[in-house]
Scaffold this motif. Structure first.
Motif, PDB file in Angstrom:
ATOM      1  N   THR A  53      -0.498  -1.117  17.987  1.00  0.00           N
ATOM      2  CA  THR A  53       0.641  -0.215  18.244  1.00  0.00           C
ATOM      3  C   THR A  53       1.914  -0.390  17.938  1.00  0.00           C
ATOM      4  N   VAL A  54       2.155  -1.333  17.286  1.00  0.00           N
ATOM      5  CA  VAL A  54       3.470  -1.387  16.832  1.00  0.00           C
ATOM      6  C   VAL A  54       3.560  -0.806  16.031  1.00  0.00           C
ATOM      7  N   TYR A  55       2.789  -1.230  14.716  1.00  0.00           N
ATOM      8  CA  TYR A  55       2.902   0.088  13.931  1.00  0.00           C
ATOM      9  C   TYR A  55       2.278   1.493  14.037  1.00  0.00           C
ATOM     10  N   ASP A  56       2.200   1.841  14.720  1.00  0.00           N
ATOM     11  CA  ASP A  56       2.002   2.935  15.659  1.00  0.00           C
ATOM     12  C   ASP A  56       3.741   3.876  15.541  1.00  0.00           C
ATOM     13  N   LYS A  57       4.036   2.747  16.511  1.00  0.00           N
ATOM     14  CA  LYS A  57       5.690   3.292  17.062  1.00  0.00           C
ATOM     15  C   LYS A  57       6.292   3.652  15.997  1.00  0.00           C
ATOM     16  N   VAL A  58       6.258   2.473  14.663  1.00  0.00           N
ATOM     17  CA  VAL A  58       6.933   2.376  13.927  1.00  0.00           C
ATOM     18  C   VAL A  58       6.917   3.474  12.945  1.00  0.00           C
ATOM     19  N   HIS A  59       5.773   4.168  12.493  1.00  0.00           N
ATOM     20  CA  HIS A  59       4.955   5.100  11.733  1.00  0.00           C
ATOM     21  C   HIS A  59       5.847   6.224  12.231  1.00  0.00           C
ATOM     22  N   ALA A  60       5.988   6.546  14.304  1.00  0.00           N
ATOM     23  CA  ALA A  60       5.860   7.790  14.814  1.00  0.00           C
ATOM     24  C   ALA A  60       8.253   7.297  14.896  1.00  0.00           C
ATOM     25  N   ARG A  61       8.715   6.297  14.454  1.00  0.00           N
ATOM     26  CA  ARG A  61       9.789   5.855  15.022  1.00  0.00           C
ATOM     27  C   ARG A  61      10.590   5.591  16.314  1.00  0.00           C
ATOM     28  N   THR A  62       9.606   5.260  16.904  1.00  0.00           N
ATOM     29  CA  THR A  62      10.203   5.270  18.199  1.00  0.00           C
ATOM     30  C   THR A  62      10.460   3.989  18.571  1.00  0.00           C
ATOM     31  N   LEU A  63      10.305   3.386  17.980  1.00  0.00           N
ATOM     32  CA  LEU A  63      10.492   0.911  18.036  1.00  0.00           C
ATOM     33  C   LEU A  63      12.306   1.200  16.965  1.00  0.00           C
ATOM     34  N   PRO A  64      12.868   0.005  16.928  1.00  0.00           N
ATOM     35  CA  PRO A  64      14.325   0.271  16.307  1.00  0.00           C
ATOM     36  C   PRO A  64      13.357  -1.104  15.074  1.00  0.00           C
ATOM     37  N   HIS A  65      13.982  -0.607  14.120  1.00  0.00           N
ATOM     38  CA  HIS A  65      12.966  -1.522  13.304  1.00  0.00           C
ATOM     39  C   HIS A  65      14.137  -1.621  11.570  1.00  0.00           C
ATOM     40  N   VAL A  66      13.738  -2.469  10.851  1.00  0.00           N
ATOM     41  CA  VAL A  66      13.837  -2.813   9.653  1.00  0.00           C
ATOM     42  C   VAL A  66      13.153  -2.681   8.919  1.00  0.00           C
ATOM     43  N   LYS A  67      13.193  -1.943   7.978  1.00  0.00           N
ATOM     44  CA  LYS A  67      11.379  -2.102   6.383  1.00  0.00           C
ATOM     45  C   LYS A  67      12.626  -3.071   5.272  1.00  0.00           C
ATOM     46  N   GLN A  68      12.118  -3.764   4.912  1.00  0.00           N
ATOM     47  CA  GLN A  68      12.496  -4.628   3.517  1.00  0.00           C
ATOM     48  C   GLN A  68      11.908  -4.375   2.414  1.00  0.00           C
ATOM     49  N   GLY A  69      11.441  -3.832   1.802  1.00  0.00           N
ATOM     50  CA  GLY A  69       9.979  -3.643   0.934  1.00  0.00           C
ATOM     51  C   GLY A  69       8.934  -3.428   1.673  1.00  0.00           C
ATOM     52  N   ASN A  70       7.509  -4.065   1.399  1.00  0.00           N
ATOM     53  CA  ASN A  70       6.220  -3.813   2.345  1.00  0.00           C
ATOM     54  C   ASN A  70       7.074  -4.901   3.511  1.00  0.00           C
ATOM     55  N   ARG A  71       7.517  -4.923   4.056  1.00  0.00           N
ATOM     56  CA  ARG A  71       7.768  -5.792   5.431  1.00  0.00           C
ATOM     57  C   ARG A  71       8.499  -4.690   6.407  1.00  0.00           C
ATOM     58  N   ILE A  72       8.804  -5.331   7.642  1.00  0.00           N
ATOM     59  CA  ILE A  72       8.623  -4.881   8.872  1.00  0.00           C
ATOM     60  C   ILE A  72       9.470  -5.908   9.895  1.00  0.00           C
ATOM     61  N   TYR A  73      11.041  -5.047  10.165  1.00  0.00           N
ATOM     62  CA  TYR A  73      11.159  -7.062  10.726  1.00  0.00           C
ATOM     63  C   TYR A  73      12.106  -6.087  11.662  1.00  0.00           C
ATOM     64  N   PHE A  74      11.897  -7.177  12.730  1.00  0.00           N
ATOM     65  CA  PHE A  74      12.643  -5.717  14.487  1.00  0.00           C
ATOM     66  C   PHE A  74      13.576  -7.367  14.675  1.00  0.00           C
ATOM     67  N   PHE A  75      14.951  -6.827  15.241  1.00  0.00           N
ATOM     68  CA  PHE A  75      16.133  -7.800  15.494  1.00  0.00           C
ATOM     69  C   PHE A  75      16.186  -7.699  17.196  1.00  0.00           C
ATOM     70  N   LYS A  76      15.887  -8.762  17.699  1.00  0.00           N
ATOM     71  CA  LYS A  76      15.092  -8.873  19.448  1.00  0.00           C
ATOM     72  C   LYS A  76      16.302  -8.787  19.951  1.00  0.00           C
ATOM     73  N   ASP A  77      17.469  -8.305  19.942  1.00  0.00           N
ATOM     74  CA  ASP A  77      18.092  -7.806  21.069  1.00  0.00           C
ATOM     75  C   ASP A  77      17.740  -6.115  20.779  1.00  0.00           C
ATOM     76  N   GLU A  78      18.026  -5.884  19.516  1.00  0.00           N
ATOM     77  CA  GLU A  78      17.301  -4.319  20.030  1.00  0.00           C
ATOM     78  C   GLU A  78      15.920  -3.874  20.426  1.00  0.00           C
ATOM     79  N   LEU A  79      14.886  -4.886  20.526  1.00  0.00           N
ATOM     80  CA  LEU A  79      13.663  -4.905  21.444  1.00  0.00           C
ATOM     81  C   LEU A  79      14.107  -4.816  22.880  1.00  0.00           C
ATOM     82  N   ILE A  80      15.266  -4.972  22.966  1.00  0.00           N
ATOM     83  CA  ILE A  80      15.499  -5.572  24.610  1.00  0.00           C
ATOM     84  C   ILE A  80      16.334  -4.265  24.632  1.00  0.00           C
ATOM     85  N   GLY A  81      17.390  -3.844  24.028  1.00  0.00           N
ATOM     86  CA  GLY A  81      17.789  -2.594  24.008  1.00  0.00           C
ATOM     87  C   GLY A  81      16.545  -1.567  24.598  1.00  0.00           C
ATOM     88  N   TRP A  82      16.071  -1.341  23.930  1.00  0.00           N
ATOM     89  CA  TRP A  82      14.544   0.019  23.545  1.00  0.00           C
ATOM     90  C   TRP A  82      13.774   0.027  24.951  1.00  0.00           C
TER      91      TRP A  82
END
Length: 118
Positions: A53-82
């Motif tokens: 579900t997290v990957y699906d939301k990242v793909h749909a760009r509905t979940l704030p994330h940071v992508k570095q190369g092949n890795r996906i990261y999330f800032f906890k405070d941004e997830l709380i804001g979301w």
């Protein structure tokens, strides 16, 4: 016999000592705190979602994330804001909001001299 001025001086010294300690703590705490960074599994656990579900939301760009190369990261405070942004209002909050909108509309009409007959 106890000297009250001596007691005041001792207490003042104690307060000065506490203030000096607090000042040291305040100056050492001025270093910026790094926001907590989560990977996909940690974000899924935090949000109580499956990793898919997290990957699906990242793909749909509905979940704030940071992508570095092949890795996906999330800032906890941004997830709380979301999460907070998606908060649903209670019926009482919706009713209060509707009353405010109606009251503002009535006030505008009264300032304009009431309804115009067309």
């Amino acid at each position: 016999m106890h000297n009250p001025f001596q007691e005041i001086a001792e207490r003042l010294n104690s307060i000065e000592s506490i203030l000096a300690d607090l000042q040291k703590v305040a100056t050492s705490a001025t270093t910026p705190i790094e926001p907590e960074l989560l990977d996909v599994a940690q974000a899924a656990s935090f949000l109580r979602l499956t990793t898919q579900t997290v990957y699906d939301k990242v793909h749909a760009r509905t979940l704030p994330h940071v992508k570095q190369g092949n890795r996906i990261y999330f800032f906890k405070d941004e997830l709380i804001g979301w999460l907070k942004a998606g908060r649903q209002q209670t019926v009482e909050q919706q009713t209060d909001q509707a009353r405010e909108v109606i009251a503002a509309s009535v006030a505008r009409r009264q300032r304009k001299g009431g309804r115009s007959s067309s």
